[in-house]
Enzyme design. Structure first.
Site, PDB file in Angstrom:
ATOM      1  N   GLY A 160       0.803  -1.222   0.000  1.00  0.00           N
ATOM      2  CA  GLY A 160       0.000   0.000   0.000  1.00  0.00           C
ATOM      3  C   GLY A 160       0.832   1.267   0.000  1.00  0.00           C
ATOM      4  N   GLU A 206      10.828  -6.476   1.577  1.00  0.00           N
ATOM      5  CA  GLU A 206      10.037  -7.282   2.505  1.00  0.00           C
ATOM      6  C   GLU A 206      10.848  -8.512   2.870  1.00  0.00           C
ATOM      7  OE1 GLU A 206       7.757  -8.906   5.058  1.00  0.00           O
ATOM      8  OE2 GLU A 206       7.170  -6.946   4.228  1.00  0.00           O
ATOM      9  N   CYS A 266       1.092   0.271  13.742  1.00  0.00           N
ATOM     10  CA  CYS A 266      -0.353   0.160  13.958  1.00  0.00           C
ATOM     11  C   CYS A 266      -0.573  -0.376  15.373  1.00  0.00           C
ATOM     12  CB  CYS A 266      -1.016  -0.712  12.895  1.00  0.00           C
ATOM     13  SG  CYS A 266      -0.272  -2.341  12.687  1.00  0.00           S
TER      14      CYS A 266
END
Length: 461
Positions: free
Chosen positions: A115, A134, A232
């Site tokens: 994203g 990643e 988050c």
């Protein structure tokens, strides 16, 4: 009601005080859903007018919208065409804060599923370099596919530990996004697995890993460069205390103010040992304050600006003589392809990003754009290349209207009769579009289009 861990709720009571009840009540409310229009493929203003969904603008991301609960944009052909990316609205903040500019060198260090990388890439507008990393191989594959679906041509996808990257990119990047792996407290409403895996011990492990990742990112940022740190989660150990550690370890870093938006809450200096007042310029997102999941964000800068540090260039070493079959195919391509950046490995033809350092020894899934493959006396263009094109970039087009059942048939991999859509009936490769948005390739012969949509992307019948 979600069964939240007792240690978590006790800490949140202490942190929020009188707001705790409103915070807990937010877990029973409907989550906000969002999408982000891909500026590499669609005009933002035009899409906002004609979108087949109920859209409401997201304040902190010009390209972002919340959509209605009744909408299903993930099942729409425009999604397959990479016209937009499904993304929760508060997750759009990090790349918006970094605000990459065309020509910059950008790193998304913990990038899957993509994203923030795809948002950054759209702002680069195809100029400069995006390195999307990643560490988990399966997630890196998903990241690479999303990079391709969104039509990004100037990206490298690596599958590495952040420490190894520092050896290849010392003081290299103008901007870095560190969306750090965390305990996921902000995702409890969205992901039950995050609840079951949470523990105070995991919070401490995450904090240690975040400090290490952020230190490695600091080494890869050039002087004057910008870095966005995001999580988050709500725990100060993973948020303000991690930024405090960065400032102590690298005193040349300073916190930049973040423009306030409704629902943004100041960071909390009081939860740190130093009580540095500049930590109040970081931002917390609480689900009872705005429509979005829980996040923490900090924007920092490394020292004063100076010239970019450039590595050894790959490509860009003069024009090359092209294989005849490739040259023949490129005659139908109306956008510029920099042949000086072509790199041919066996059958595969790549267009490499300019300014890329030597990556020998790195694990990567993608280096630049796979243009296609050289076969016996023919060239087969790739799905990735199709996704970087716009309708006007290629000579031979099959443009299907959205309501045409051949759209879904194409996405399932079926052969199509397109006699009514092809004027010249010339044989060869055709770019298949839906409402002008490219989906992939087909090969025409006698009015029949042989489907070349990538098998791994096809819809189930």
């Amino acid at each position: 009601m979600i069964n939240l861990p007792a240690a978590f709720t006790e800490r949140m009571k202490q942190m929020l005080g009188r707001e705790y009840d409103a915070f807990i009540a937010s877990y029973d409310k409907e989550r906000s859903q969002g999408l982000r229009v891909n500026g590499l493929k669609a005009d933002l203003a035009e899409f906002a007018k004609t979108a087949p969904f109920s859209l409401n603008p997201v304040a902190w991301a010009a390209e972002g919208f919340a959509y209605g609960a009744e909408d299903r944009p993930g099942r729409h052909p425009y999604h397959d065409a990479g016209v937009y990316y499904i993304q929760e609205p508060s997750a759009m903040i990090a790349a918006s804060l970094l605000n990459p500019q065309p020509g910059e060198m950008i790193l998304d260090l913990c990038a899957a599923p993509g994203g923030k990388s795809t948002q950054a890439a759209a702002r680069l507008s195809g100029e400069g370099l995006l390195v999307s990393n990643e560490i988990h191989p399966a997630r890196a594959k998903i990241l690479s596919q999303n990079i391709e679906r969104m039509g990004i041509r100037n990206a490298v996808v690596t599958n590495e530990d952040s420490g190894r990257l520092t050896k290849y990119f010392p003081a290299f990047f103008d901007g870095i996004i560190v969306d750090a792996p965390c305990s996921g407290e902000g995702m409890f409403r969205k992901d039950e697995t995050a609840v079951t895996e949470w523990s105070p011990e995991n919070v401490r492990r995450c904090a240690g890993r975040q400090q290490e990742i952020l230190e490695n990112a600091a080494m890869m940022l050039k002087p004057g460069g910008r870095l966005v740190y995001s999580t988050c989660t709500f725990d100060p150990k993973e948020n303000e205390q991690v930024i405090e550690h960065l400032l102590k370890t690298y005193p040349e870093f300073r916190i930049l103010k973040i423009a306030p938006y409704e629902g943004f809450v100041q960071g909390m200096p009081e939860v740190t040992e130093s009580r540095d007042p500049s930590l109040a310029d970081t931002v917390r997102i609480f689900p009872h304050k705005m429509k979005g999941e829980g996040h923490y964000l900090a924007l920092v800068q490394k020292g004063e600006p100076c010239d970019r540090v450039k590595g050894e260039l790959t490509g860009g070493k003069g024009k090359k003589k092209l294989p005849e079959e490739l040259e023949e195919f490129l005659n139908d391509v109306k956008k510029e392809i920099r042949t000086d950046l072509l790199d041919i490995h066996g059958e595969r033809v790549y267009v490499m990003p300019a300014g890329l350092p030597n990556l020998k020894g790195l694990r990567f899934l993608r280096t630049g754009l796979l243009l296609g493959e050289l076969k016996k006396k023919r060239f087969e263009p790739s799905q990735a290349f199709a996704m970087t094109l716009k309708k006007d970039d290629y000579e031979k087009i099959v443009d299907l209207p959205l309501e045409d059942d051949r759209v879904s048939r194409y996405l399932k991999g079926e052969t199509l009769d397109v006699d009514d859509l092809v004027e010249t009936k010339a044989k060869g490769w055709y770019l298949v579009c839906v409402d002008g948005y490219p989906l992939g390739w087909g090969k025409l012969a006698n009015g029949t289009l042989k489907n070349k949509y990538l098998p791994g992307w096809r819809l189930n019948s």
